[in-house]
Enzyme design. Structure first.
Site, PDB file in Angstrom:
ATOM      1  N   CYS A 195     -26.164 -30.973 -17.087  1.00 20.23           N
ATOM      2  CA  CYS A 195     -27.592 -30.646 -17.198  1.00 20.23           C
ATOM      3  C   CYS A 195     -28.280 -31.334 -18.368  1.00 20.23           C
ATOM      4  O   CYS A 195     -29.503 -31.244 -18.506  1.00 20.23           O
ATOM      5  CB  CYS A 195     -27.783 -29.134 -17.289  1.00 20.23           C
ATOM      6  SG  CYS A 195     -27.232 -28.415 -18.861  1.00 20.23           S
TER       7      CYS A 195
ATOM      8  N   CYS B 258     -27.591 -24.464 -15.850  1.00 18.76           N
ATOM      9  CA  CYS B 258     -26.611 -25.551 -15.691  1.00 18.76           C
ATOM     10  C   CYS B 258     -25.876 -25.356 -14.366  1.00 18.76           C
ATOM     11  O   CYS B 258     -25.177 -24.349 -14.186  1.00 18.76           O
ATOM     12  CB  CYS B 258     -25.637 -25.523 -16.864  1.00 18.76           C
ATOM     13  SG  CYS B 258     -24.387 -26.816 -16.831  1.00 18.76           S
TER      14      CYS B 258
ATOM     15  N   ASP C 258      13.617 -21.462 -20.347  1.00 17.47           N
ATOM     16  CA  ASP C 258      12.754 -21.582 -21.522  1.00 17.47           C
ATOM     17  C   ASP C 258      11.962 -20.287 -21.705  1.00 17.47           C
ATOM     18  O   ASP C 258      10.809 -20.176 -21.289  1.00 17.47           O
ATOM     19  CB  ASP C 258      11.811 -22.769 -21.329  1.00 17.47           C
ATOM     20  CG  ASP C 258      11.120 -23.155 -22.623  1.00 17.47           C
ATOM     21  OD1 ASP C 258      11.615 -22.756 -23.693  1.00 17.47           O
ATOM     22  OD2 ASP C 258      10.083 -23.845 -22.570  1.00 17.47           O
TER      23      ASP C 258
ATOM     24  N   LYS D 253      19.528 -23.182 -18.696  1.00 20.81           N
ATOM     25  CA  LYS D 253      18.993 -22.615 -19.940  1.00 20.81           C
ATOM     26  C   LYS D 253      17.479 -22.460 -19.764  1.00 20.81           C
ATOM     27  O   LYS D 253      16.723 -23.420 -19.887  1.00 20.81           O
ATOM     28  CB  LYS D 253      19.306 -23.532 -21.113  1.00 20.81           C
ATOM     29  CG  LYS D 253      18.931 -22.960 -22.462  1.00 20.81           C
ATOM     30  CD  LYS D 253      19.362 -23.908 -23.582  1.00 20.81           C
ATOM     31  CE  LYS D 253      19.039 -23.329 -24.945  1.00 20.81           C
ATOM     32  NZ  LYS D 253      17.592 -23.148 -25.136  1.00 20.81           N
TER      33      LYS D 253
ATOM     34  N   TYR E 211       0.832  -1.206   0.000  1.00 16.70           N
ATOM     35  CA  TYR E 211       0.000   0.000   0.000  1.00 16.70           C
ATOM     36  C   TYR E 211       0.869   1.260   0.000  1.00 16.70           C
ATOM     37  O   TYR E 211       0.625   2.202  -0.772  1.00 16.70           O
ATOM     38  CB  TYR E 211      -0.924  -0.004   1.215  1.00 16.70           C
ATOM     39  CG  TYR E 211      -1.740   1.262   1.359  1.00 16.70           C
ATOM     40  CD1 TYR E 211      -2.864   1.477   0.567  1.00 16.70           C
ATOM     41  CD2 TYR E 211      -1.366   2.254   2.267  1.00 16.70           C
ATOM     42  CE1 TYR E 211      -3.603   2.646   0.680  1.00 16.70           C
ATOM     43  CE2 TYR E 211      -2.101   3.426   2.389  1.00 16.70           C
ATOM     44  CZ  TYR E 211      -3.224   3.608   1.591  1.00 16.70           C
ATOM     45  OH  TYR E 211      -3.942   4.769   1.705  1.00 16.70           O
TER      46      TYR E 211
ATOM     47  N   TYR F  85      22.054 -12.805 -18.520  1.00 18.02           N
ATOM     48  CA  TYR F  85      23.130 -13.800 -18.492  1.00 18.02           C
ATOM     49  C   TYR F  85      24.379 -13.376 -19.254  1.00 18.02           C
ATOM     50  O   TYR F  85      25.340 -14.141 -19.333  1.00 18.02           O
ATOM     51  CB  TYR F  85      22.627 -15.129 -19.059  1.00 18.02           C
ATOM     52  CG  TYR F  85      22.036 -15.028 -20.448  1.00 18.02           C
ATOM     53  CD1 TYR F  85      22.856 -14.940 -21.583  1.00 18.02           C
ATOM     54  CD2 TYR F  85      20.670 -15.019 -20.642  1.00 18.02           C
ATOM     55  CE1 TYR F  85      22.323 -14.833 -22.846  1.00 18.02           C
ATOM     56  CE2 TYR F  85      20.118 -14.921 -21.916  1.00 18.02           C
ATOM     57  CZ  TYR F  85      20.950 -14.829 -23.016  1.00 18.02           C
ATOM     58  OH  TYR F  85      20.419 -14.711 -24.277  1.00 18.02           O
TER      59      TYR F  85
ATOM     60  N   GLU G 138      25.293 -22.665 -16.600  1.00 14.89           N
ATOM     61  CA  GLU G 138      24.081 -21.902 -16.274  1.00 14.89           C
ATOM     62  C   GLU G 138      22.855 -22.670 -16.761  1.00 14.89           C
ATOM     63  O   GLU G 138      22.905 -23.324 -17.800  1.00 14.89           O
ATOM     64  CB  GLU G 138      24.110 -20.534 -16.966  1.00 14.89           C
ATOM     65  CG  GLU G 138      25.287 -19.666 -16.583  1.00 14.89           C
ATOM     66  CD  GLU G 138      25.447 -18.491 -17.533  1.00 14.89           C
ATOM     67  OE1 GLU G 138      25.118 -17.367 -17.139  1.00 14.89           O
ATOM     68  OE2 GLU G 138      25.902 -18.704 -18.676  1.00 14.89           O
TER      69      GLU G 138
ATOM     70  N   CYS H 271     -24.406 -31.987 -22.408  1.00 11.25           N
ATOM     71  CA  CYS H 271     -23.731 -31.515 -21.192  1.00 11.25           C
ATOM     72  C   CYS H 271     -23.772 -32.597 -20.117  1.00 11.25           C
ATOM     73  O   CYS H 271     -24.857 -33.133 -19.820  1.00 11.25           O
ATOM     74  CB  CYS H 271     -24.408 -30.237 -20.694  1.00 11.25           C
ATOM     75  SG  CYS H 271     -23.736 -29.625 -19.122  1.00 11.25           S
TER      76      CYS H 271
ATOM     77  N   LYS I  92      20.865 -30.201 -23.786  1.00  8.31           N
ATOM     78  CA  LYS I  92      19.409 -30.202 -23.672  1.00  8.31           C
ATOM     79  C   LYS I  92      18.950 -31.477 -22.971  1.00  8.31           C
ATOM     80  O   LYS I  92      19.355 -32.581 -23.336  1.00  8.31           O
ATOM     81  CB  LYS I  92      18.762 -30.106 -25.059  1.00  8.31           C
ATOM     82  CG  LYS I  92      19.183 -28.884 -25.869  1.00  8.31           C
ATOM     83  CD  LYS I  92      18.629 -27.597 -25.302  1.00  8.31           C
ATOM     84  CE  LYS I  92      17.156 -27.459 -25.561  1.00  8.31           C
ATOM     85  NZ  LYS I  92      16.821 -27.170 -26.968  1.00  8.31           N
TER      86      LYS I  92
ATOM     87  N   CYS J 121     -21.948 -25.641 -23.377  1.00  4.97           N
ATOM     88  CA  CYS J 121     -23.309 -25.888 -22.933  1.00  4.97           C
ATOM     89  C   CYS J 121     -24.045 -24.553 -22.983  1.00  4.97           C
ATOM     90  O   CYS J 121     -23.642 -23.599 -22.305  1.00  4.97           O
ATOM     91  CB  CYS J 121     -23.332 -26.459 -21.516  1.00  4.97           C
ATOM     92  SG  CYS J 121     -24.985 -26.502 -20.787  1.00  4.97           S
TER      93      CYS J 121
END
Length: 683
Positions: free
Chosen positions: A409, A430, A117, A115, A35, A225, A113, A406, A312, A424
């Site tokens: 329902c 529902c 994604d 890698k 805050y 990096y 290091e 569904c 990898k 649905c």
């Protein structure tokens, strides 16, 4: 306050906010409450609004975004962003080590290091100030996305300390943490949007969005990096990582210096399973020669450096029998198939279920009843089915047929043209849709009615006390006291009891009463109109100002609002076409909920330069949002209208304006002006 006083206060607020940001993102310290931080930022924004000439290009207020970019200029990289050679085997890593040893004389060390994604990014700083953020592109040139980069909170807008180079380039990886990605997909599912495929694609798409305010809400992060530049004064890569951290960058502290290839392999093995404990995806390890002089000695191939390689990890996967498919109904009616699996261990966790997304995915995988399926857990937390072991298929087994009614329902499912999901249509009858809408209504970003959790909503629904949002405001102490129910968790089989004791009931009723203060845009979001998420609700509320204007808006008026397309406009009109929805809104109005925004305060000087002309605004603009242009027009005596007619004075045309509007304006002889021509009118 004089301009001099404002400049001094802006400088002090900027210093404080940057300090607290540095402590939070680099040292994990919260020196003040959220805050108090927000109040400092709000004060700075107000001062910059009053004295716009004092806003610095890297002011902390740039973090919230707001810049609309219609094109991303192409920028040539000073240093090409090369790709790394990849390997999946220990043998090829040892061959890489042998190649390095043949060139280098004497000792050397590696830096390993993780890698991550994500999406590669280049950041340029001059005199400690961020001046440019550029995507990798084709490695030679990329897109300038600086406005979006400024919204990423752990990328420093200006550097800490004074010992940084006059000009330097920093490379990093932009990503969306798993928790943020899951939250984004939950929100998208909640409003009926298609789910994002994975965190990496989501990060890539976010960086190229035109509205930086939307980018800011995606909560991107970045690990850096690499440091590049002339005469940097560092001998090793690891020294630059320490310097980057000192200057205010977020450097993952998972890197390690290794003296031998055996130590490198030990690091790789250590993180093969440990990486799944991280809050972001990682698909391998980058191995670099640490010393810069030795890197120069090793040199480059045409596409990659000879002093680095990426190992990898193979995706974690397992085969397990499919026990069945459960169909879940969301609050918007979207029906999602979930594969129920024989429990299997994968990446340190027991996997019992995996999403099948939609009917198209079931067809693509050609899943049959009783099949053995391959489950993969790559760079993501949520397992996914990647294929079927056809060799184990039971002869004569039936292909899985997607349900046509569904499961809750019994209504016949529908699928709109161009959409992957079945829905649905029984939105007001529902049970899971009704309960989902009630849970959405009380959620934190909507009406924020604390003390009402999922179990309590289900109890109120089962007792017939709450079926529509307006019924929350009819609850009384007498109706609630003493209610209780035992619930069984279908995942764990454990039971829990929900009871309405005296204090619980008091807290609920107080929270319901307090929710009447929630502003109109959040009430609009709380209604649960399909495709109307938090951001869309804010734009609709800001444009139409109250619920009555919105429910009477024509399709053309709706699509004239920035980022509101036909799909959202049709959904809004469909919602307000139902008498039961209109009746509920009137009940909410009678209960005192906020169904309009307060009148706008004047935000600047006014004139009658544009009187009595009428204007239609269409397209994307360079200097202003459409709301800002509308404000300029009305403050200078002009009038905004929603449609093009012979009586229209001007069509203010931006980029990507609808061709139908342009054609109509030309046919009627309406004067079409650009953003620059409009600004000349009010100079």
């Amino acid at each position: 306050m004089t301009e001099t006083q404002a400049a001094e206060r802006i400088q002090e607020l900027t210093r404080l906010i940057n300090h607290y940001n540095f402590q939070y993102y680099q040292n994990a310290l919260s020196e003040i409450s959220d805050y108090e931080f927000d109040m400092l930022l709000e004060e700075l924004m107000k001062l910059e609004t009053e004295f716009p000439n004092l806003q610095a290009i890297n002011s902390p207020t740039r973090r919230v975004g707001g810049t609309i970019t219609k094109t991303f200029p192409t920028v040539y990289h000073t240093y090409p962003m090369l790709s790394l050679g990849n390997t999946y085997s220990e043998e090829e890593l040892r061959e890489f080590d042998n190649r390095v040893r043949k060139v280098l004389e004497g000792d050397f060390e590696y830096v390993c290091e993780l890698k991550f994604d994500g999406v590669a990014l280049s950041l340029t700083y001059e005199n400690g100030e961020l001046v440019r953020g550029v995507t990798r592109g084709d490695g030679t040139r990329g897109d300038d996305i600086t406005a979006n980069v400024r919204t990423i909170k752990n990328i420093p807008l200006h550097l800490q300390g004074k010992d940084f180079p006059e000009k330097m380039e920093v490379r990093g990886e932009v990503f969306i943490p798993f928790s943020v990605f899951d939250h984004l997909n939950k929100e998208r599912e909640d409003i009926g949007e298609a789910l994002l495929a994975n965190p990496r694609n989501a990060a890539s798409g976010t960086l190229k969005m035109q509205d930086s305010a939307v980018v800011a809400k995606r909560k991107l992060s970045c690990y850096v990096y690499s440091l590049l530049g002339e005469k940097l004064g560092f001998e090793t890569h690891s020294e630059t990582l320490e310097a980057l951290k000192k200057w205010g960058f977020d450097v993952s502290q998972t890197y390690r210096k290794c003296n031998t290839i055996e130590e490198v392999l030990a690091y790789i093995n250590e993180w093969e399973s440990k990486r799944f404990e991280l809050p972001i995806g990682t698909d391998g390890i980058v191995v670099k020669v640490n010393n810069f002089a030795q890197q120069e000695e090793l040199g480059y191939t045409a596409k990659s450096p000879r002093w680095a390689i990426a190992y990898k990890y193979k995706a974690m996967n397992a085969a397990t029998p499919l026990l069945g498919i459960k169909y879940q109904v969301g609050r918007t009616g979207a029906v999602t198939p979930v594969a129920l699996l024989k429990p299997v261990q994968l990446a340190g966790t027991t996997v019992k279920r995996a999403s099948l997304h939609n009917a198209n995915e079931i067809l693509r995988l050609d899943i049959h009843e009783g099949d053995t399926v391959f489950v993969e857990k790559g760079g993501e937390i949520i397992p996914k089915i990647t294929g079927v072991d056809v060799s184990k298929r039971v002869p004569g087994s039936m292909a899985v047929a997607y349900i046509d009614h569904c499961p809750a329902c019994g209504s016949e499912l529908i699928r709109a043209e161009g959409e992957a999901n079945f829905y649905c249509p029984n939105e007001d009858g529902c049970p899971p849709q009704i309960k989902g809408k009630l849970e959405h209504f009380i959620s934190r970003k909507a009406m924020n009615i604390e003390s009402l959790g999922e179990g309590k909503i289900e109890l109120l629904f089962d007792r017939g006390l709450v079926r529509t949002p307006d019924m929350f405001y009819e609850l009384t102490f007498e109706k609630l006291l003493g209610l209780e129910k035992v619930f069984e968790d279908e995942e764990t089989g454990k039971t829990r009891k929900v009871s309405f004791r005296e204090k619980t009931v008091e807290n609920m009723l107080n929270a319901i009463e307090k929710s009447k203060e929630i502003p109109f845009d959040r009430v609009l979001f709380a209604l649960g109109i399909r495709f109307v998420g938090n951001t869309v609700a804010q734009k609709l509320a800001a444009h139409f100002r109250n619920i009555d204007n919105l429910k009477q808006a024509s399709l053309e008026e709706l699509v004239s609002v920035p980022e509101i397309g036909d799909r959202i406009a049709f959904s809004v009109q469909h919602y307000f076409s139902k008498p039961e929805h209109l009746e509920m809104i009137e009940k909410l109005r009678a209960q005192g909920l906020q169904l309009e925004l307060p009148e706008k305060a004047e935000t600047g000087p006014t004139s009658d330069k544009l009187a009595p002309n009428t204007f239609v605004i269409s397209g994307v603009f360079e200097q202003f949002s459409r709301d800002e242009l509308q404000d300029l027009i009305t403050r200078n005596g002009g009038k905004i209208v929603s449609s093009i007619s012979k009586k229209l004075s001007y069509l203010v045309a931006g980029d990507k304006m609808g061709p139908s509007k342009l054609e109509k304006a030309n046919s009627l002889g309406v004067k079409i002006i650009s953003e620059q021509e409009f600004l000349k009118m009010i100079e």
